[in-house]
Enzyme design. Structure first.
Site, PDB file in Angstrom:
ATOM      1  N   ASP A   1      48.280  20.065  44.382  1.00 12.66           N
ATOM      2  CA  ASP A   1      49.031  20.752  43.343  1.00 12.66           C
ATOM      3  C   ASP A   1      48.351  20.495  42.001  1.00 12.66           C
ATOM      4  OD1 ASP A   1      51.556  22.042  42.240  1.00 12.66           O
ATOM      5  OD2 ASP A   1      51.522  20.116  41.180  1.00 12.66           O
TER       6      ASP A   1
ATOM      7  N   CYS B   1      47.223  26.383  34.430  1.00 12.58           N
ATOM      8  CA  CYS B   1      47.692  25.000  34.376  1.00 12.58           C
ATOM      9  C   CYS B   1      46.711  24.103  33.615  1.00 12.58           C
ATOM     10  CB  CYS B   1      47.928  24.447  35.781  1.00 12.58           C
ATOM     11  SG  CYS B   1      48.584  22.765  35.808  1.00 12.58           S
TER      12      CYS B   1
ATOM     13  N   HIS C   1      28.420  53.682  30.018  1.00 16.35           N
ATOM     14  CA  HIS C   1      27.918  54.045  31.352  1.00 16.35           C
ATOM     15  C   HIS C   1      27.122  52.889  31.962  1.00 16.35           C
ATOM     16  CE1 HIS C   1      28.121  57.905  29.071  1.00 16.35           C
ATOM     17  NE2 HIS C   1      28.746  58.292  30.172  1.00 16.35           N
TER      18      HIS C   1
ATOM     19  N   ASP D   1      48.575  30.696  38.858  1.00 14.29           N
ATOM     20  CA  ASP D   1      48.135  31.798  38.009  1.00 14.29           C
ATOM     21  C   ASP D   1      46.973  31.420  37.102  1.00 14.29           C
ATOM     22  OD1 ASP D   1      49.489  30.121  36.359  1.00 14.29           O
ATOM     23  OD2 ASP D   1      51.062  31.543  35.805  1.00 14.29           O
ATOM     24  N   GLY D   2      46.384  30.248  37.339  1.00 13.45           N
ATOM     25  CA  GLY D   2      45.141  29.888  36.670  1.00 13.45           C
ATOM     26  C   GLY D   2      45.270  29.273  35.294  1.00 13.45           C
TER      27      GLY D   2
ATOM     28  N   THR E   1      56.582  26.793  32.418  1.00 18.82           N
ATOM     29  CA  THR E   1      57.451  25.817  33.072  1.00 18.82           C
ATOM     30  C   THR E   1      57.002  24.391  32.816  1.00 18.82           C
ATOM     31  OG1 THR E   1      57.930  27.419  34.818  1.00 18.82           O
ATOM     32  CG2 THR E   1      58.419  25.110  35.284  1.00 18.82           C
TER      33      THR E   1
ATOM     34  N   ASP F   1      24.861  65.801  28.913  1.00 16.07           N
ATOM     35  CA  ASP F   1      26.023  66.510  28.383  1.00 16.07           C
ATOM     36  C   ASP F   1      25.602  67.565  27.363  1.00 16.07           C
ATOM     37  OD1 ASP F   1      28.616  64.913  29.352  1.00 16.07           O
ATOM     38  OD2 ASP F   1      27.055  63.458  28.925  1.00 16.07           O
TER      39      ASP F   1
ATOM     40  N   GLY G   1      31.324  63.008  31.997  1.00 17.85           N
ATOM     41  CA  GLY G   1      31.453  62.349  33.280  1.00 17.85           C
ATOM     42  C   GLY G   1      32.822  61.713  33.461  1.00 17.85           C
TER      43      GLY G   1
END
Length: 588
Positions: free
Chosen positions: A572, A420, A223, A417-418, A461, A108, A52
């Site tokens: 923030d 912090c 699967h 970006d998750g 940063t 298969d 598959g």
């Protein structure tokens, strides 16, 4: 579970994906109607495989020299028909024989079997053999019954070895025998963070059988099939998962799963990405597997192949395959066959032997040896500070940061970006651990330990900014270390003012830019004007809250592009996290 796709029609999706192989590799030939991809002809044993779609790069990515002569694709997660397979068999060079390799799934095996028997009936002189691969230990013998083990990523190693033998000119009987030997000396198991959604199916189906927020599916098939159980909490963490996966493969006392007839001291290892695991996380899996094999089982991984070999669409998981390094009996060792050159898109991994490294980067396990930690110059501190009280307040602030991590992370997943929240938490935990193991004798020692912990644990940063801030703060205290002066709010205010001036040399961030400065600057201003840490903490809290209605001047939020979804609602994350630290500082 991800239910969105760029292509939602599975028929068009498979057709387009098949065409892409001929675009990127013009030497390949595509039978569009039968969904068969052919390698250039050769005079050696031909190998046909398939199954598959949705497992790419298996099988289309392994068509080429040193692997497969042809692959036959079904629709997503469904076997190709017997007619398709027969077409492939009859269109490869059968002069030296044909090996048909198939994974152990009922559809298969039946469809490939029908095609093989029809091929023999139509051409009695054709030498053709079928090799069925079942390597999954996730389904125990008691449940597998007569069906046997499912075929998963270990099948790729069978393709690699048999393909190398065919390319080297071995006869069909030898190729088949060694292929079976590999299949019999191999075991695999997978794990996934969630099930997958098949393009074209109703999105409402996505919730059926879904895993809980902290659950993983151990032994999950390729699967969407259920595995041998679900794990959560500590049992779902990588070290515990790998330990259980290796136990299921290697525990000779587990008669329900002990599928390896013997266990060699040296093994080949394949770590397979099920589709959506990050490269970073896959690297952590590789390290954990190798460490446990060497440490717990005294097994030497002489080859470690890591990458994306057989997927379950975009499955967020991985599988482990272990292969005994048995004697092939053909004049070429198993490792030589695994290392043999090939020209396919799906096997782009270097073969490396794990051994004693040499040269200037030699270290334990091949890692670069760490440099000796640089120690601060000892300096007598005459500043008058209750170090016990200072440490207690600091620990309260750090614990407040750790407690706030889920909320900080939630905000940063929307506007950043998750990472912090986890970065702040990691730094706070590192400081607490360092203070516990090396109790500081004075305020300068305390600040030095904090700065070192942040440098070692916080990246990005924010980590750099905090490191600059803390080192500058420590420098200010060292400049006044010879003074018999009380470290009171006036002294802290002067220190923070000096430190903020130093920080300004490295960042243009100011109040109103929607950064941590919107909490830090009000804290320093209020502490200086009132001398009251509680009022200063309140000012930091207010400053962080105001960032929710600020347009970003700096930081990742500038280019996120979803301002309408968060403006006026989400502060923030860095400023919010720092305000929580200041709140904790004034807790009794």
């Amino acid at each position: 579970m991800q239910t969105k796709h760029f292509v939602n029609d599975p028929t068009k999706l498979v057709a387009a994906a098949l065409r892409s192989h001929c675009i990127t590799r013009p030497e390949l030939t595509l039978d569009t109607e039968n969904k068969i991809l052919y390698a250039p002809g050769s005079s050696n044993v031909s190998i046909v495989s398939g199954g598959g779609s949705g497992h790419e790069p298996s099988f289309t990515g392994f068509v080429g020299e040193g692997f497969l002569s042809a692959s036959v694709a079904g629709t997503v997660f469904a076997s190709p028909s017997a007619r398709q397979v027969l077409t492939a068999i009859e269109n490869v060079d059968g002069s030296k024989g044909v090996l048909v390799t198939v994974m152990n799934y009922t559809g298969d095996v039946l469809n490939f079997g029908v095609a093989l028997e029809k091929a023999k009936a139509r051409n009695p002189g054709l030498q053709i053999e079928m090799l069925v691969v079942g390597d999954d230990v996730g389904v125990p013998r008691s449940r597998a019954g007569k069906v046997g083990r499912r075929g998963i990523a270990g099948t790729v190693l069978v393709h690699k070895v048999t393909g190398a033998m065919a390319a080297a000119g071995f006869e069909l009987k030898d190729v088949v025998r060694v292929g079976r030997l590999v299949a019999q000396n191999m075991a695999s198991i997978g794990v996934s963070l969630s099930h997958v959604h098949v393009p074209g199916r109703p999105r409402a189906d996505a919730s059926e059988g879904s895993l809980g927020p902290d659950e993983v599916e151990l032994g999950m098939g390729i699967h969407n099939e259920a595995g041998c159980g679900r794990r959560s909490g500590a049992d779902a963490e990588l070290p515990s998962l790998v330990a259980e996966m290796l136990r299921q493969i290697l525990d000779t006392s587990d008669k329900d799963r002990n599928f390896l007839p013997t266990r060699t001291a040296e093994m080949a290892v394949l770590i397979n990405n099920l589709g959506a695991l990050s490269v970073l996380e896959l690297g952590a899996v590789v390290t954990e597997v190798v460490d446990q094999l060497q440490g717990h089982y005294q097994i030497k991984p002489v080859r470690v192949f890591a990458g994306t070999f057989m997927t379950s669409l975009d499955g967020p998981g991985f599988s482990i395959t272990l292969l005994n390094t048995v004697d092939t009996g053909v004049g070429k060792s198993l490792l030589e066959l695994l290392d043999a050159p090939s020209n396919v898109s799906g096997w782009q991994v270097p073969a490396r032997q794990i051994g004693a490294p040499s040269g200037k980067h030699a270290g334990k396990g091949g890692a670069t040896a760490s440099k000796t930690e640089t120690k601060d110059t000892e300096q007598e501190c005459l500043l008058q500070c209750d170090i016990g009280s200072a440490r207690s307040r600091l620990e309260n602030g750090l614990k407040a940061v750790i407690a706030a991590e889920p909320e900080v992370t939630k905000y940063d997943e929307i506007v950043g970006d998750g990472d912090c929240g986890t970065t702040l938490k990691r730094g706070a935990e590192a400081i607490l651990k360092r203070l516990s193991s090396s109790p500081p004798k004075d305020i300068i020692a305390l600040l030095s330990e904090v700065a070192t912990a942040v440098e070692d644990s916080m990246d990005g940063t924010s980590g750099a900014l905090y490191a600059i801030f803390l080192n500058s703060l420590t420098h200010f205290f060292k400049l006044h270390a010879g003074e018999k002066r009380a470290v009171d709010t006036k002294f802290w205010s002067e220190a923070l003012k000096s430190t903020l001036a130093a920080l300004a040399k490295y960042t243009p961030a100011r109040i109103g830019d929607r950064t941590l400065m919107d909490a830090l600057q009000p804290y320093e201003d209020t502490l200086q004007s009132t001398g009251d840490p509680r009022k200063a903490a309140e000012a930091a809290k207010d400053g962080a809250a105001k960032t929710a209605s600020m347009h970003p001047g700096l930081g990742r939020t500038v280019y996120i592009g979803n301002e309408a979804s968060w403006f006026g609602k989400v502060p923030d994350p860095g400023a919010f996290g720092l305000s929580k630290f200041f709140e904790g500082l004034v807790q009794e």
